[in-house]
Design a protein around this motif. Structure first.
Motif, mmCIF file in Angstrom:
data_model
loop_
_atom_site.group_PDB
_atom_site.id
_atom_site.type_symbol
_atom_site.label_atom_id
_atom_site.label_comp_id
_atom_site.label_asym_id
_atom_site.label_seq_id
_atom_site.Cartn_x
_atom_site.Cartn_y
_atom_site.Cartn_z
ATOM 1 N N UNK A 1 0.704 -1.017 0.028
ATOM 2 C CA UNK A 1 0.007 -0.135 -0.151
ATOM 3 C C UNK A 1 1.007 1.191 -0.172
ATOM 4 N N UNK A 2 0.513 2.183 -0.668
ATOM 5 C CA UNK A 2 1.316 3.401 -0.689
ATOM 6 C C UNK A 2 0.847 4.308 0.569
ATOM 7 N N UNK A 3 1.877 4.901 1.043
ATOM 8 C CA UNK A 3 1.603 5.490 2.380
ATOM 9 C C UNK A 3 0.885 6.854 2.123
ATOM 10 N N UNK A 4 0.053 7.324 3.052
ATOM 11 C CA UNK A 4 -0.547 8.669 2.808
ATOM 12 C C UNK A 4 0.262 9.804 3.304
ATOM 13 N N UNK A 5 0.076 11.117 2.558
ATOM 14 C CA UNK A 5 1.113 12.107 2.762
ATOM 15 C C UNK A 5 1.452 12.371 4.130
ATOM 16 N N UNK A 6 0.458 12.369 5.156
ATOM 17 C CA UNK A 6 0.577 12.684 6.393
ATOM 18 C C UNK A 6 1.646 11.519 7.028
ATOM 19 N N UNK A 7 1.343 10.554 6.773
ATOM 20 C CA UNK A 7 2.241 9.309 7.268
ATOM 21 C C UNK A 7 3.481 9.460 6.800
ATOM 22 N N UNK A 8 3.814 9.844 5.315
ATOM 23 C CA UNK A 8 5.267 10.035 5.113
ATOM 24 C C UNK A 8 5.688 11.255 5.635
ATOM 25 N N UNK A 9 5.193 12.311 5.812
ATOM 26 C CA UNK A 9 5.759 13.272 6.643
ATOM 27 C C UNK A 9 6.287 12.834 7.970
ATOM 28 N N UNK A 10 5.624 12.296 8.747
ATOM 29 C CA UNK A 10 5.889 11.793 9.755
ATOM 30 C C UNK A 10 6.996 11.016 10.003
ATOM 31 N N UNK A 11 7.103 10.054 9.168
ATOM 32 C CA UNK A 11 8.318 9.150 8.986
ATOM 33 C C UNK A 11 9.539 10.162 8.519
#
Length: 247
Positions: A211-221
């Motif tokens: 699954x492609x990660x959501x923008x918010x999740x990518x930002x947190x990572x």
């Protein structure tokens, strides 16, 4: 949880080895020889049952033939004694002579009937013997196929087990360099998630759940420290960041 980036990368190596062990175990269970042996064994069992039935029939016919031949011999001996009495001239009474001649004729007919029975039993016995020979050959042929398939299976299993042993030793070495707490979490997740406890973050997608990660999740990572152990929000597996993560 914190772990050095190098340790997290090594966790992917452990996962790769665990995946290989799973593949080897699946291949071992799915060897075509297993199904082949099972099918041949069923055929062998059925043929063995038919062979036992044919052998029993042949044995019954043998006993029946022996009994019929004994009956013929008894009648023949009795007829011979009567004929001897008739030929000896010891019987002089016309009535006794008539009775003796009638008995000799009756015994001759009885002997003929019994000899017909012997011939019929012999034919059935011969047919049963042919059936026994045919089934014996077929049982032997199927057993040969079972032996061949078993040898092939054993050779394949030995090869797979040898590779699995090597991979297991390598896994012990690699996992020994991973921090205990990280490895414990990984093993727990691997058990829960069908054998995959850690996955690479590749071009913004979790390679565990695809699954492609959501923008918010990518930002947190992206904002997390390099030694922070991050998890996929979708499948909860450990996400390992690499140069290809797309961050």
């Amino acid at each position: 949880m914190k772990a050095a980036p190098a340790d997290q990368i090594r966790l992917l190596d452990v996962q790769g080895l665990d995946t290989r062990l799973q593949q080897l175990a699946h291949k071992r269970r799915s060897l075509p020889e297993h199904a082949e042996i099972e099918s041949l064994t069923k055929d062998h069992t059925q043929l063995r049952d038919l062979l036992v039935a044919a052998q029993t029939e042949e044995s019954d016919c043998a006993r029946e033939q022996t009994k019929a031949e004994q009956d013929v011999d008894q009648v023949r001996q009795r007829a011979a004694r009567d004929q001897q009495r008739l030929d000896s001239g010891a019987v002089t009474s016309p009535k006794d002579l008539e009775n003796l001649q009638r008995e000799i004729a009756s015994l001759a007919k009885r002997q003929g009937d019994l000899e017909d029975v012997v011939l019929e039993v012999m034919e059935r016995r011969e047919s049963a013997q042919e059936r026994v020979a045919e089934l014996t050959e077929r049982v032997g042929a199927v057993q040969g196929k079972i032996d061949d398939a078993t040898a092939r299976r054993d050779a394949a299993v030995e090869e797979l087990d040898g590779e699995a042993g090597s991979v297991t030793k390598e896994r012990e070495v690699v996992s020994g360099s991973v921090p205990d707490d990280l490895l414990k979490l990984y093993d727990k997740l691997r058990e829960q998630q069908g054998g995959v406890g850690a996955a690479k973050l590749y071009q913004r997608s979790c390679q565990g759940c695809r699954q492609e990660l959501a923008i918010t999740e990518l930002s947190e990572i992206r904002a997390a420290a390099p030694d922070t152990v991050v998890r996929c929000e979708n499948c909860r597996r450990i996400l390992v960041r690499t140069a290809d993560s797309g961050l």
